[in-house]
Write a protein that holds these residues in place. Sequence first.
Motif, PDB file in Angstrom:
ATOM      1  N   ALA A 137       0.826  -1.208   0.000  1.00 56.20           N
ATOM      2  CA  ALA A 137       0.000   0.000   0.000  1.00 56.20           C
ATOM      3  C   ALA A 137       0.858   1.253   0.000  1.00 56.20           C
ATOM      4  O   ALA A 137       0.552   2.235  -0.695  1.00 56.20           O
ATOM      5  CB  ALA A 137      -0.921  -0.005   1.221  1.00 56.20           C
TER       6      ALA A 137
ATOM      7  N   GLU B  89      -6.012  -2.567   9.481  1.00 54.27           N
ATOM      8  CA  GLU B  89      -6.766  -3.768   9.091  1.00 54.27           C
ATOM      9  C   GLU B  89      -6.585  -4.115   7.608  1.00 54.27           C
ATOM     10  O   GLU B  89      -7.555  -4.409   6.900  1.00 54.27           O
ATOM     11  CB  GLU B  89      -8.257  -3.568   9.424  1.00 54.27           C
ATOM     12  N   ASN B  90      -5.333  -4.036   7.149  1.00 64.24           N
ATOM     13  CA  ASN B  90      -4.976  -4.399   5.775  1.00 64.24           C
ATOM     14  C   ASN B  90      -5.651  -3.527   4.711  1.00 64.24           C
ATOM     15  O   ASN B  90      -5.837  -3.968   3.573  1.00 64.24           O
ATOM     16  CB  ASN B  90      -5.292  -5.879   5.508  1.00 64.24           C
ATOM     17  N   HIS B  91      -6.006  -2.298   5.079  1.00 61.65           N
ATOM     18  CA  HIS B  91      -6.621  -1.383   4.117  1.00 61.65           C
ATOM     19  C   HIS B  91      -5.956  -0.012   4.210  1.00 61.65           C
ATOM     20  O   HIS B  91      -6.641   1.012   4.256  1.00 61.65           O
ATOM     21  CB  HIS B  91      -8.130  -1.262   4.368  1.00 61.65           C
TER      22      HIS B  91
ATOM     23  N   GLU C  49      -4.174   1.827   2.081  1.00 58.10           N
ATOM     24  CA  GLU C  49      -4.371   2.753   0.966  1.00 58.10           C
ATOM     25  C   GLU C  49      -5.742   3.425   1.043  1.00 58.10           C
ATOM     26  O   GLU C  49      -5.856   4.658   0.932  1.00 58.10           O
ATOM     27  CB  GLU C  49      -4.216   2.026  -0.365  1.00 58.10           C
ATOM     28  N   GLU C  50      -6.774   2.638   1.235  1.00 57.70           N
ATOM     29  CA  GLU C  50      -8.124   3.192   1.318  1.00 57.70           C
ATOM     30  C   GLU C  50      -8.278   4.085   2.550  1.00 57.70           C
ATOM     31  O   GLU C  50      -8.924   5.134   2.484  1.00 57.70           O
ATOM     32  CB  GLU C  50      -9.156   2.054   1.374  1.00 57.70           C
TER      33      GLU C  50
ATOM     34  N   SER D 238      -9.214   8.182   2.773  1.00 56.63           N
ATOM     35  CA  SER D 238     -10.569   8.419   3.279  1.00 56.63           C
ATOM     36  C   SER D 238     -10.758   9.882   3.663  1.00 56.63           C
ATOM     37  O   SER D 238      -9.814  10.607   3.975  1.00 56.63           O
ATOM     38  CB  SER D 238     -10.856   7.528   4.487  1.00 56.63           C
TER      39      SER D 238
END
Length: 323
Positions: A46, A256-258, A260-261, A265
């Motif tokens: 990421a 939580e493995n997100h 990039e998102e 945000s």
Amino acid sequence: MRLVSHPVLCNYYVTYRCNATCSFCDIWERPSPYVTLENAKANFEALKKLGVKVVDFTGGEPLLHRQLDELLRAAKNAGLLTTVTSNGLLYPKYASKLRGLIDMLHFSLDSPNKEEHDTSRGVKCFDKVMESIQIAKSLNERPDILFTVFENNIHQIEQLWKDICLPNDLVLILNPVFEYNNVGSQLSSSALQELRNWGKKRNIYLNDAFVQLRIDGGNHVDNPVCLAGSTTIVISPENKLVLPCYHLGLKEFPIENHLEELYQSDEVQKLIALEGRLPACEGCAINCYMQPSFAVEINKYWWKALPSTLKYNFIKGTWKQLF
């Protein structure tokens, strides 16, 4: 004029634990887990997508992490430059496992005097730094010496440079002390001028923008120079995104493995937009976040930082990997 709009650096806290008790740092007082390899691998991918170039594996003492070599290898496999700063206590034990995995290896040394250095670090580590230098050189590594400059040790720069750095062909990085959370201190105007003079010497790196920022009274919220949130991604040992920076740490977001998102945000971007403008940002001169801030926007600090940046990257050859 902004040159780069994406983050360029990740301060990855692999643990807050430390085997030293430095008088100018309070991180060793914090309880801490260790980052997991699984989370780190997902985060590295990421980070690369977000535009990050360099991952600083930090702490605490990063060599306390038993899988540091695997973390470094995963970061390099993701195409990231790596940097590690260590007090040297564990480097002799793990040097062979770390060989070739650290692009910028720094050993902390705050005095050429064994007793003074060990006192400032709260543990006997001077001899380990000396041993680490020789081991690193034998492995064809190119370590630097990171010297945190205070009023009471600035007079020792010459001895350390002549007795330790020049004979071993090491770069001496002068790191002016900074204040945060009632830890650290300030340097006098005469000390800042002395630092500027030292920064011109061979094999010495000093970011002159650090000096100029202190002369100017640090970051000012009405016209901020700090771009901590937009230039630097901070990840905690708990696998959380910390904003706007580690030292202020107003909010932590579970990744939580997100990553990039999460970074893109609205909630995170709104907090990033406040970088350098929060009340606690007034007067800040924290080197860890000012260095990348100086690199992405053309202003007087960019010009002050440029000569030393070119000098260091030419000596180390890392500029080739940044493009």
